[in-house]
Design a protein around this motif. Structure first.
Motif, PDB file in Angstrom:
ATOM      1  N   GLU A   1     -56.032  38.727  -5.432  1.00  0.00           N
ATOM      2  CA  GLU A   1     -55.063  39.700  -4.938  1.00  0.00           C
ATOM      3  C   GLU A   1     -54.740  40.748  -5.996  1.00  0.00           C
ATOM      4  OE1 GLU A   1     -51.646  37.565  -3.512  1.00  0.00           O
ATOM      5  OE2 GLU A   1     -52.771  36.610  -1.890  1.00  0.00           O
TER       6      GLU A   1
ATOM      7  N   PRO B   1     -53.923  40.083   2.758  1.00  0.00           N
ATOM      8  CA  PRO B   1     -52.479  40.073   2.969  1.00  0.00           C
ATOM      9  C   PRO B   1     -51.930  41.497   3.137  1.00  0.00           C
ATOM     10  CG  PRO B   1     -53.069  38.703   1.087  1.00  0.00           C
ATOM     11  CD  PRO B   1     -54.290  39.455   1.494  1.00  0.00           C
ATOM     12  N   LYS B   2     -51.133  41.704   4.172  1.00  0.00           N
ATOM     13  CA  LYS B   2     -50.550  43.028   4.439  1.00  0.00           C
ATOM     14  C   LYS B   2     -49.593  43.443   3.327  1.00  0.00           C
ATOM     15  CE  LYS B   2     -51.741  43.465   9.019  1.00  0.00           C
ATOM     16  NZ  LYS B   2     -53.058  43.949   9.118  1.00  0.00           N
ATOM     17  N   THR B   3     -48.989  42.455   2.650  1.00  0.00           N
ATOM     18  CA  THR B   3     -48.009  42.755   1.608  1.00  0.00           C
ATOM     19  C   THR B   3     -48.626  43.415   0.384  1.00  0.00           C
ATOM     20  OG1 THR B   3     -48.249  40.512   0.731  1.00  0.00           O
ATOM     21  CG2 THR B   3     -46.477  40.883   2.321  1.00  0.00           C
ATOM     22  N   LEU B   4     -49.952  43.385   0.253  1.00  0.00           N
ATOM     23  CA  LEU B   4     -50.597  44.038  -0.887  1.00  0.00           C
ATOM     24  C   LEU B   4     -50.547  45.556  -0.774  1.00  0.00           C
ATOM     25  CD1 LEU B   4     -53.770  41.859  -1.555  1.00  0.00           C
ATOM     26  CD2 LEU B   4     -51.676  41.962  -2.870  1.00  0.00           C
ATOM     27  N   GLY B   5     -50.456  46.063   0.442  1.00  0.00           N
ATOM     28  CA  GLY B   5     -50.382  47.511   0.631  1.00  0.00           C
ATOM     29  C   GLY B   5     -51.661  48.232   0.250  1.00  0.00           C
TER      30      GLY B   5
ATOM     31  N   ARG C   1     -55.696  44.844  -5.962  1.00  0.00           N
ATOM     32  CA  ARG C   1     -54.760  45.948  -6.217  1.00  0.00           C
ATOM     33  C   ARG C   1     -55.340  46.901  -7.267  1.00  0.00           C
ATOM     34  NH1 ARG C   1     -49.328  46.125  -4.675  1.00  0.00           N
ATOM     35  NH2 ARG C   1     -49.647  48.153  -5.630  1.00  0.00           N
TER      36      ARG C   1
END
Length: 145
Positions: free
Chosen positions: A73, A38-42, A77
């Motif tokens: 996820e 997911p791109k939102t994880l950065g 991180r």
């Protein structure tokens, strides 16, 4: 002649703890196609991206629910922060991946079964693929210091 304490073992003994709370999992040794990161994880580091690719396509994920993917996820991180230099997260990461069956010992504890030959082939292929990525990542990290 060695002496034995206590009574001799029963020749008709059977194992009492054959049923595991989570059940036994027969796993296919082939990796699935996995999910996209997911791109939102950065995620910024190559090590964390490789961690996601490895785990998202692992045979263990065939039994995963959405909560398990959310846990991946979060752990990704943590791995990203680890590769950025926060080595205090190593123990937490190890505990989390241990619950998924990261090592042979973890899989034995969780009663996960793989075809032995296929597991060796998959490990060899992963080792060859990761060797070049790890070298490049290590070179980049050392040249930044």
């Amino acid at each position: 002649m060695p002496s034995r304490r206590g009574p001799a073992p029963n020749p008709n003994a059977r194992r009492r703890n054959t049923s595991h709370a989570l059940g036994e999992h027969e796993l296919t040794p082939t990796a699935g196609e996995g999910r996209a990161l997911p791109k939102t994880l950065g995620i910024q580091t190559g090590g964390a991206k490789r961690f996601w690719r490895t785990w998202s396509s692992a045979p263990q994920t065939q039994h995963w629910l959405e909560t398990d993917w959310a846990e991946l996820e979060i752990t990704t991180r943590l791995v990203d922060e680890f590769y950025q230099g926060n080595v205090r997260l190593a123990g937490e990461i190890r505990q989390r991946v241990g619950r998924w069956g990261a090592t042979t010992e973890d899989r034995a504890r969780l009663r996960m079964n793989f075809d032995e030959q296929a597991e060796q082939e998959a490990a060899q292929a992963a080792k060859e693929a990761a060797a070049t990525d790890l070298d490049a990542e290590l070179f980049r990290m050392l040249s930044e210091s």
